[in-house]
Write an enzyme that holds these catalytic residues in place. Sequence first.
Site, PDB file in Angstrom:
ATOM      1  N   HIS A   1       5.496  -6.937   4.984  1.00 32.69           N
ATOM      2  CA  HIS A   1       4.483  -7.866   4.505  1.00 32.69           C
ATOM      3  C   HIS A   1       3.548  -8.232   5.656  1.00 32.69           C
ATOM      4  CE1 HIS A   1       2.727 -10.927   1.963  1.00 32.69           C
ATOM      5  NE2 HIS A   1       2.759 -11.732   3.010  1.00 32.69           N
TER       6      HIS A   1
ATOM      7  N   GLU B   1       2.580  -3.156  12.215  1.00 36.83           N
ATOM      8  CA  GLU B   1       3.432  -2.711  11.093  1.00 36.83           C
ATOM      9  C   GLU B   1       3.979  -1.316  11.372  1.00 36.83           C
ATOM     10  OE1 GLU B   1       1.765  -3.093   7.120  1.00 36.83           O
ATOM     11  OE2 GLU B   1       0.459  -4.714   7.769  1.00 36.83           O
TER      12      GLU B   1
HETATM   13  N1  NHR Z   1       9.296  -8.024  -5.802  1.00 36.93           N
HETATM   14  C1  NHR Z   1      10.211  -8.969  -5.630  1.00 36.93           C
HETATM   15  N2  NHR Z   1      10.985  -9.277  -6.680  1.00 36.93           N
HETATM   16  N3  NHR Z   1      10.389  -9.613  -4.455  1.00 36.93           N
HETATM   17  C2  NHR Z   1       9.605  -9.331  -3.416  1.00 36.93           C
HETATM   18  O1  NHR Z   1       9.788  -9.973  -2.279  1.00 36.93           O
HETATM   19  C3  NHR Z   1       8.602  -8.340  -3.546  1.00 36.93           C
HETATM   20  C4  NHR Z   1       8.483  -7.693  -4.782  1.00 36.93           C
HETATM   21  C5  NHR Z   1       7.490  -6.720  -4.992  1.00 36.93           C
HETATM   22  C6  NHR Z   1       6.627  -6.416  -3.994  1.00 36.93           C
HETATM   23  C7  NHR Z   1       5.658  -6.791  -1.755  1.00 36.93           C
HETATM   24  C8  NHR Z   1       4.737  -8.026  -1.713  1.00 36.93           C
HETATM   25  C9  NHR Z   1       4.037  -8.199  -0.400  1.00 36.93           C
HETATM   26  O2  NHR Z   1       4.448  -7.642   0.625  1.00 36.93           O
HETATM   27  C10 NHR Z   1       6.711  -7.063  -2.764  1.00 36.93           C
HETATM   28  C11 NHR Z   1       7.712  -8.013  -2.522  1.00 36.93           C
HETATM   29  C12 NHR Z   1       2.577  -7.478  -4.756  1.00 36.93           C
HETATM   30  C13 NHR Z   1       2.294  -8.772  -5.166  1.00 36.93           C
HETATM   31  C14 NHR Z   1       1.470  -9.062  -6.399  1.00 36.93           C
HETATM   32  O3  NHR Z   1       1.087 -10.187  -6.642  1.00 36.93           O
HETATM   33  C15 NHR Z   1       2.829  -9.808  -4.412  1.00 36.93           C
HETATM   34  C16 NHR Z   1       3.615  -9.538  -3.310  1.00 36.93           C
HETATM   35  C17 NHR Z   1       3.878  -8.235  -2.923  1.00 36.93           C
HETATM   36  C18 NHR Z   1       3.355  -7.198  -3.643  1.00 36.93           C
HETATM   37  N4  NHR Z   1       1.181  -8.037  -7.251  1.00 36.93           N
HETATM   38  C19 NHR Z   1       0.444  -8.151  -8.512  1.00 36.93           C
HETATM   39  C20 NHR Z   1       1.409  -8.032  -9.717  1.00 36.93           C
HETATM   40  O4  NHR Z   1       1.072  -8.595 -10.769  1.00 36.93           O
HETATM   41  C21 NHR Z   1      -0.552  -7.030  -8.667  1.00 36.93           C
HETATM   42  C22 NHR Z   1      -1.583  -7.011  -7.599  1.00 36.93           C
HETATM   43  C23 NHR Z   1      -2.392  -5.713  -7.588  1.00 36.93           C
HETATM   44  O5  NHR Z   1      -2.033  -4.738  -8.277  1.00 36.93           O
HETATM   45  O6  NHR Z   1      -3.372  -5.649  -6.823  1.00 36.93           O
HETATM   46  O7  NHR Z   1       2.433  -7.359  -9.608  1.00 36.93           O
HETATM   47  O8  NHR Z   1       3.057  -8.974  -0.352  1.00 36.93           O
HETATM   48  C1  GAR Z   2       0.013  -2.883   4.548  1.00 36.40           C
HETATM   49  O1  GAR Z   2      -0.740  -3.743   5.368  1.00 36.40           O
HETATM   50  C2  GAR Z   2       1.170  -3.644   3.936  1.00 36.40           C
HETATM   51  O2  GAR Z   2       1.742  -4.593   4.800  1.00 36.40           O
HETATM   52  C3  GAR Z   2       0.476  -4.334   2.813  1.00 36.40           C
HETATM   53  O3  GAR Z   2      -0.425  -3.389   2.293  1.00 36.40           O
HETATM   54  C4  GAR Z   2      -0.793  -2.480   3.319  1.00 36.40           C
HETATM   55  C5  GAR Z   2      -0.446  -1.083   2.875  1.00 36.40           C
HETATM   56  O4  GAR Z   2      -0.990  -0.126   3.740  1.00 36.40           O
HETATM   57  N1  GAR Z   2       1.393  -4.751   1.801  1.00 36.40           N
HETATM   58  C6  GAR Z   2       1.118  -5.730   0.981  1.00 36.40           C
HETATM   59  O5  GAR Z   2       0.127  -6.417   1.085  1.00 36.40           O
HETATM   60  C7  GAR Z   2       2.116  -5.932  -0.104  1.00 36.40           C
HETATM   61  N2  GAR Z   2       1.637  -6.935  -0.989  1.00 36.40           N
HETATM   62  P1  GAR Z   2      -0.507   1.379   3.708  1.00 36.40           P
HETATM   63  O6  GAR Z   2      -0.580   1.843   2.260  1.00 36.40           O
HETATM   64  O7  GAR Z   2      -1.514   2.095   4.563  1.00 36.40           O
HETATM   65  O8  GAR Z   2       0.881   1.430   4.268  1.00 36.40           O
END
Ligand code: NHR
Ligand code: GAR
Length: 210
Positions: A104, A169
């Site tokens: 993240h 990262e």
């Molecule tokens: N799922 C769970 N249950 N727990 C976590 O800690 C998760 C997860 C899924 C993904 C990555 C996360 C990040 O690193 C991750 C952690 C997507 C969203 C989101 O709001 C939030 C956090 C993360 C990834 N996604 C929207 C949705 O409705 C769609 C957004 C889009 O498509 O652009 O899924 O930040």
């Molecule tokens: C990375 O910065 C990762 O930390 C972030 O998206 C980028 C993906 O880059 N992840 C999130 O924000 C999850 N919500 P990449 O496709 O080049 O690895």
Amino acid sequence: MKLVVLISGRGSNLQAILDAGLPVEVAAVLSNRKSAAGLQLAEARGIPAHSLAHTEFPDRAEFDQAMMRVIDGYAPDLVVLAGYMRILSDAFVQHYAGRLINIHPSLLPSYPGMDTHARALADGVKIHGCTVHLVTPVLDRGPVIVQAAVAVRSDDTAETLGARVLAAEHKIYPLAIRWFAERRLVFGDDGKVNLLNDEGSEQSVFYPGA
Ligand code: NHR
Ligand code: GAR
């Protein structure tokens, strides 16, 4: 040690993992977007690449079940979220409990969710960074495995700051996967992660400023 990597886009973290010379096999790459550039990267390396469009499923639970069927076909030891942008259902998270990790782009628990670099700049924080954590049902709140700190500059934009965080990262994600593969990570009952050192005792995990 077999890995399955989940992506949604560019795949630069996938590339860093593939190029790190880790003692692991990336058995497959899955994307929820057909257009994800990381899928071509996987194919170019001879790694099976699957895309399942979440838009073609009636709900999150059914999409996640379809993902699980493909993932389980590879019997991975570890499932790696690398820029995967779909929130995962509790059933998915529970199925891979203890073997599902995410990177993240913030120093969690600060700035969970999206637009982390812009929010950090808006708050005027001086230290930002990234976090590798175990995924639990509570979004971005799973146990921290390793973090990298990045100094914020007065002239930073979300783009310039994000580029330095991304470089960090690419260091800590392969590092965390190496530790997992070497079975050096200890997931404590207190929700904290420790790293075994060469003497077999535990030390706290950190990564000095990147
Ligand atoms: N799922 C769970 N249950 N727990 C976590 O800690 C998760 C997860 C899924 C993904 C990555 C996360 C990040 O690193 C991750 C952690 C997507 C969203 C989101 O709001 C939030 C956090 C993360 C990834 N996604 C929207 C949705 O409705 C769609 C957004 C889009 O498509 O652009 O899924 O930040
Ligand atoms: C990375 O910065 C990762 O930390 C972030 O998206 C980028 C993906 O880059 N992840 C999130 O924000 C999850 N919500 P990449 O496709 O080049 O690895």
